[in-house]
Design a protein around this motif. Structure first.
Motif, PDB file in Angstrom:
ATOM      1  N   GLY A 216     -16.303 -24.711 -22.003  1.00  0.00           N
ATOM      2  CA  GLY A 216     -15.434 -25.771 -21.018  1.00  0.00           C
ATOM      3  C   GLY A 216     -16.513 -26.174 -20.200  1.00  0.00           C
ATOM      4  N   ARG A 217     -17.481 -25.559 -19.739  1.00  0.00           N
ATOM      5  CA  ARG A 217     -18.550 -25.753 -18.930  1.00  0.00           C
ATOM      6  C   ARG A 217     -19.667 -26.848 -19.651  1.00  0.00           C
ATOM      7  NH1 ARG A 217     -18.844 -26.437 -13.717  1.00  0.00           N
ATOM      8  NH2 ARG A 217     -17.718 -24.596 -13.417  1.00  0.00           N
ATOM      9  N   LEU A 220     -17.574 -30.134 -20.090  1.00  0.00           N
ATOM     10  CA  LEU A 220     -17.719 -30.862 -18.510  1.00  0.00           C
ATOM     11  C   LEU A 220     -18.811 -31.387 -18.008  1.00  0.00           C
ATOM     12  CD1 LEU A 220     -16.025 -31.576 -15.943  1.00  0.00           C
ATOM     13  CD2 LEU A 220     -16.777 -29.341 -14.987  1.00  0.00           C
ATOM     14  N   GLU A 221     -20.105 -30.936 -18.400  1.00  0.00           N
ATOM     15  CA  GLU A 221     -21.329 -31.415 -18.279  1.00  0.00           C
ATOM     16  C   GLU A 221     -21.683 -32.605 -18.858  1.00  0.00           C
ATOM     17  OE1 GLU A 221     -23.895 -28.226 -18.452  1.00  0.00           O
ATOM     18  OE2 GLU A 221     -23.488 -27.293 -16.723  1.00  0.00           O
ATOM     19  N   HIS A 247      -9.125 -25.822 -20.378  1.00  0.00           N
ATOM     20  CA  HIS A 247      -9.936 -25.186 -19.531  1.00  0.00           C
ATOM     21  C   HIS A 247      -9.576 -25.967 -18.139  1.00  0.00           C
ATOM     22  CE1 HIS A 247     -12.461 -23.952 -22.876  1.00  0.00           C
ATOM     23  NE2 HIS A 247     -12.306 -25.469 -23.187  1.00  0.00           N
ATOM     24  N   GLU A 249      -9.066 -24.868 -15.386  1.00  0.00           N
ATOM     25  CA  GLU A 249      -9.792 -24.371 -14.010  1.00  0.00           C
ATOM     26  C   GLU A 249     -11.057 -25.276 -13.937  1.00  0.00           C
ATOM     27  OE1 GLU A 249     -12.303 -22.442 -17.305  1.00  0.00           O
ATOM     28  OE2 GLU A 249     -10.029 -23.046 -16.926  1.00  0.00           O
ATOM     29  N   LEU A 250     -11.174 -26.148 -14.759  1.00  0.00           N
ATOM     30  CA  LEU A 250     -12.481 -27.032 -14.534  1.00  0.00           C
ATOM     31  C   LEU A 250     -11.784 -28.414 -13.779  1.00  0.00           C
ATOM     32  CD1 LEU A 250     -14.777 -26.276 -17.549  1.00  0.00           C
ATOM     33  CD2 LEU A 250     -14.892 -25.518 -15.234  1.00  0.00           C
ATOM     34  N   GLU A 253     -13.258 -30.272 -11.034  1.00  0.00           N
ATOM     35  CA  GLU A 253     -14.856 -30.942 -10.881  1.00  0.00           C
ATOM     36  C   GLU A 253     -15.024 -32.113 -11.702  1.00  0.00           C
ATOM     37  OE1 GLU A 253     -17.569 -27.768 -11.652  1.00  0.00           O
ATOM     38  OE2 GLU A 253     -16.092 -26.232 -11.985  1.00  0.00           O
TER      39      GLU A 253
END
Length: 320
Positions: A216-217, A220-221, A247, A249-250, A253
């Motif tokens: 997920g990170r 997102l990036e 995801h 929780e992201l 952001e």
């Protein structure tokens, strides 16, 4: 002006339904009515798949724009994977009968004349197999050796790369060059970059980063980097919300000027839960129910109606 145009279209529809009297050579009388009508959504659009379905002729598209205007819709997108004639990439679109730069400019002008915004659309992460299957593009792929995925052509079994590698800086250079050629054909301030169904993200070249940060990170990036490309070109980014919602929780952001496009195809799609997730994060979003018109001769009408009847009220309630 927009309201006047819509009123004139409504009057035209009333006249058409009343009919023309050929003997009297005039329109039949329209009953006296008072109409109260306003949209629940500021943006009311349609996306037409021209990459996996037939590429329509320009005259047919012009007719479609006029029909959509009659329905008081105000946005149209053409779904592009490889159906635009990028000058340096003929290998990808050869034989597809792609849209040319001049054709898109003409369609954009026709849309504007009918109160419709033609929004550019270009897949920018997954769904790039028509590009990445060719040797000169494989170095950009997450899984260069490919995989057997659901979007192979009928009867095809040869593995194909599907998604860009999000940790390779050359992926962003590649996208930036595409955007610099595509976006000048449109006057819209919006741009749908896709980013959905990244089915091969993780097991390929980004595996180490995904193990260290989480899939997920890493996703997102890359989304944030694509957002930077879009913002630098003066557009507001639209993106499909499916991967991000895995995801949740992201979600907070994501850049707050990006628009999450919340799609769902089936009657039981969880629009209630997903609209809540996006609204609570303060992220602007659009609900995009499917019309169930694909892989079918006459469409799946009951499923389509249920899907739209779920998406629209929850979208309206949550401020889509």
């Amino acid at each position: 002006t927009v309201g006047l145009d819509h009123g004139a279209r409504t009057l035209g529809q009333l006249l058409t339904s009343a009919g023309f009297d050929p003997e009297a050579r005039r329109w039949r009388a329209v009953p006296c009515v008072a109409i109260e009508d306003w949209p629940a959504f500021e943006r009311r659009g349609v996306m037409l798949d021209v990459s996996r379905d037939r590429v329509p002729r320009m005259d047919r598209l012009f007719e479609l724009v006029e029909t959509l205007a009659g329905w008081k819709l105000n946005e149209l997108q053409l779904y592009f994977e490889h159906a635009f004639a990028y000058r340096a990439h003929e290998r990808v679109w050869r034989g597809v009968d792609p849209f040319t730069h001049d054709e898109l400019r003409a369609l954009d002008a026709h849309c504007r004349a009918h109160g419709i915004e033609l929004v550019p659309n270009q897949q920018s992460f997954g769904h790039l197999h028509h590009w990445l299957k060719h040797p000169e593009y494989r170095h950009l792929a997450e899984v260069p050796e490919g995989l057997v995925h659901p979007f192979l052509g009928a009867g095809e079994t040869t593995p194909q790369p599907f998604s860009l590698c999000p940790t390779d800086p050359r992926s962003l250079e590649f996208l930036g060059a595409l955007y610099d050629e595509l976006l000048p054909c449109f006057t819209s301030g919006e741009f749908n970059v896709g980013l959905d169904e990244t089915i091969d993200l993780g097991p390929g070249r980004s595996a180490e980063a995904c193990r260290a940060k989480g899939v997920g990170r890493v996703y997102l990036e890359f989304l944030q980097q694509v957002h930077g490309l879009v913002s630098a070109r003066g557009k507001r980014m639209q993106f499909w919300a499916d991967i991000l919602l895995h995801h949740a929780e992201l979600v907070p952001e994501v850049p707050k000027d990006a628009v999450a496009m919340l799609w769902g195809y089936e009657a039981d799609h969880p629009f209630e839960r997903e609209t809540a997730t996006l609204a609570e994060a303060g992220l602007p979003f659009t609900v995009c129910p499917g019309t169930s018109s694909w892989q079918s001769i006459g469409g799946r009408r009951a499923n389509m109606l249920a899907n739209i009847t779920s998406a629209a009220p929850w979208g309206a309630k949550r401020g889509a």
